[in-house]
Design a protein around this motif. Sequence first.
Motif, mmCIF file in Angstrom:
data_model
loop_
_atom_site.group_PDB
_atom_site.id
_atom_site.type_symbol
_atom_site.label_atom_id
_atom_site.label_comp_id
_atom_site.label_asym_id
_atom_site.label_seq_id
_atom_site.Cartn_x
_atom_site.Cartn_y
_atom_site.Cartn_z
ATOM 1 N N PRO A 73 157.388 -32.701 33.263
ATOM 2 C CA PRO A 73 156.533 -32.020 33.963
ATOM 3 C C PRO A 73 156.552 -30.418 33.371
ATOM 4 O O PRO A 73 157.682 -30.162 33.005
ATOM 5 C CB PRO A 73 156.808 -32.049 35.288
ATOM 6 N N HIS A 74 155.596 -29.957 32.919
ATOM 7 C CA HIS A 74 155.560 -28.600 32.235
ATOM 8 C C HIS A 74 154.146 -28.197 32.310
ATOM 9 O O HIS A 74 153.052 -28.859 32.624
ATOM 10 C CB HIS A 74 155.988 -28.792 30.897
ATOM 11 N N TRP A 75 153.932 -26.885 32.215
ATOM 12 C CA TRP A 75 152.544 -26.205 31.974
ATOM 13 C C TRP A 75 151.742 -26.674 30.748
ATOM 14 O O TRP A 75 150.571 -26.905 30.940
ATOM 15 C CB TRP A 75 152.526 -24.599 32.114
ATOM 16 N N GLN A 76 152.359 -26.816 29.679
ATOM 17 C CA GLN A 76 151.776 -27.456 28.608
ATOM 18 C C GLN A 76 151.365 -28.732 28.734
ATOM 19 O O GLN A 76 150.272 -29.377 28.222
ATOM 20 C CB GLN A 76 152.800 -27.171 27.355
ATOM 21 N N VAL A 213 161.571 -30.978 39.247
ATOM 22 C CA VAL A 213 160.866 -31.929 38.167
ATOM 23 C C VAL A 213 161.908 -33.209 37.883
ATOM 24 O O VAL A 213 161.479 -33.964 37.340
ATOM 25 C CB VAL A 213 160.518 -31.242 37.025
ATOM 26 N N ALA A 214 163.240 -32.677 38.121
ATOM 27 C CA ALA A 214 164.198 -33.800 37.890
ATOM 28 C C ALA A 214 163.941 -35.067 38.954
ATOM 29 O O ALA A 214 164.436 -36.208 38.555
ATOM 30 C CB ALA A 214 165.532 -33.269 38.151
ATOM 31 N N GLU A 215 163.153 -34.611 39.949
ATOM 32 C CA GLU A 215 162.936 -35.920 40.795
ATOM 33 C C GLU A 215 161.657 -36.408 40.853
ATOM 34 O O GLU A 215 161.148 -37.522 41.337
ATOM 35 C CB GLU A 215 163.216 -35.026 42.376
ATOM 36 N N HIS A 216 160.731 -35.694 40.432
ATOM 37 C CA HIS A 216 159.136 -36.050 40.433
ATOM 38 C C HIS A 216 158.681 -35.814 39.161
ATOM 39 O O HIS A 216 158.041 -34.562 38.831
ATOM 40 C CB HIS A 216 158.603 -35.281 41.347
ATOM 41 N N GLU A 217 158.601 -36.818 38.157
ATOM 42 C CA GLU A 217 157.829 -36.777 36.809
ATOM 43 C C GLU A 217 156.228 -37.178 36.992
ATOM 44 O O GLU A 217 155.405 -36.936 36.053
ATOM 45 C CB GLU A 217 158.532 -37.378 36.003
ATOM 46 N N ASN A 238 165.700 -27.863 35.785
ATOM 47 C CA ASN A 238 167.088 -27.549 35.865
ATOM 48 C C ASN A 238 167.346 -26.793 36.819
ATOM 49 O O ASN A 238 167.788 -25.690 36.948
ATOM 50 C CB ASN A 238 167.349 -26.833 34.488
ATOM 51 N N LEU A 239 166.708 -26.888 38.159
ATOM 52 C CA LEU A 239 166.685 -26.295 39.410
ATOM 53 C C LEU A 239 167.934 -25.799 39.798
ATOM 54 O O LEU A 239 169.038 -26.724 39.791
ATOM 55 C CB LEU A 239 165.871 -26.984 40.236
ATOM 56 N N ASP A 240 168.333 -24.679 39.911
ATOM 57 C CA ASP A 240 169.578 -23.944 40.540
ATOM 58 C C ASP A 240 169.332 -23.985 42.025
ATOM 59 O O ASP A 240 168.765 -23.094 42.639
ATOM 60 C CB ASP A 240 169.783 -22.819 40.062
#
Length: 257
Positions: A73-76, A213-217, A238-240
């Motif tokens: 998951p990413h804007w690109q 995004v680590a939980e939902h691709e 890499n959610l803090d």
Amino acid sequence: MQPTPTADLTALLAGDAVAATDRALLTYYDDATGERTELSASALGGWAARTAGLLRQGCQLGIGDRAAVLLPPHWQTAAVLLGAWSIGVAVSFRSFAVGGLKPVGPGNEEPLEAVFVTPRRLDSWLEVVPAARHRFVLGLAPNGALMDEVPTGYRDYLAEVSSYPDNIVEPGPIQRTDVASPDGTTFREWGAVAHEIAAMLDLRMGDRLLVDVAEHEEPLKWLLAPLAAGASVVLCANLDHSGLDARIAAEGITRVL
């Protein structure tokens, strides 16, 4: 309401579900690098249009051709998916629950036309990637920086796509019944599923959805369902978690996934 097919990029980004093109539609955070990138509907549409130009004019692809989008998951990633679908390219990606991507070989002789992959995922897809005629690599570096070193046999997506105009490409004679993924799922069916997921998540017009995004691709959850509902998205890599409450407040989050 009849689901909007993802083939109609203009309707998806500028129609009733996304009323204001200047509002934040997709915001991307990477807490490991400190990146924050925010795209309005018109900006995301522009990147999708460039991708559509790259595929249609640069690669001579269109309705029925096959591409693999092997990206996190990413804007690109959103730009690549929407750009490919806007010209009728059937897209597979790693997290598709239906079908799946098979390597070219006995019983699966149909080759891919294009593949989009990150350097980190090349080794995982060696059976699939070499079969594609057009191979693009995405470094996903902060601030859209180009790659310092491009793997042999690949082209840097950002370097290639930047030469194409950002005006929305006319989708052409794409039908709701055209295939949107190589497993045979149509644009109408993916649109219906996106609306169903939006309803399941209770997403509504104007909602702002935060996604770890680590939980939902799955792009159906972080991209198509919010667009179908008229919601905007805050993608967090890499959610803090220690700063989650502050981010929810700062970004006006109404739903968390």
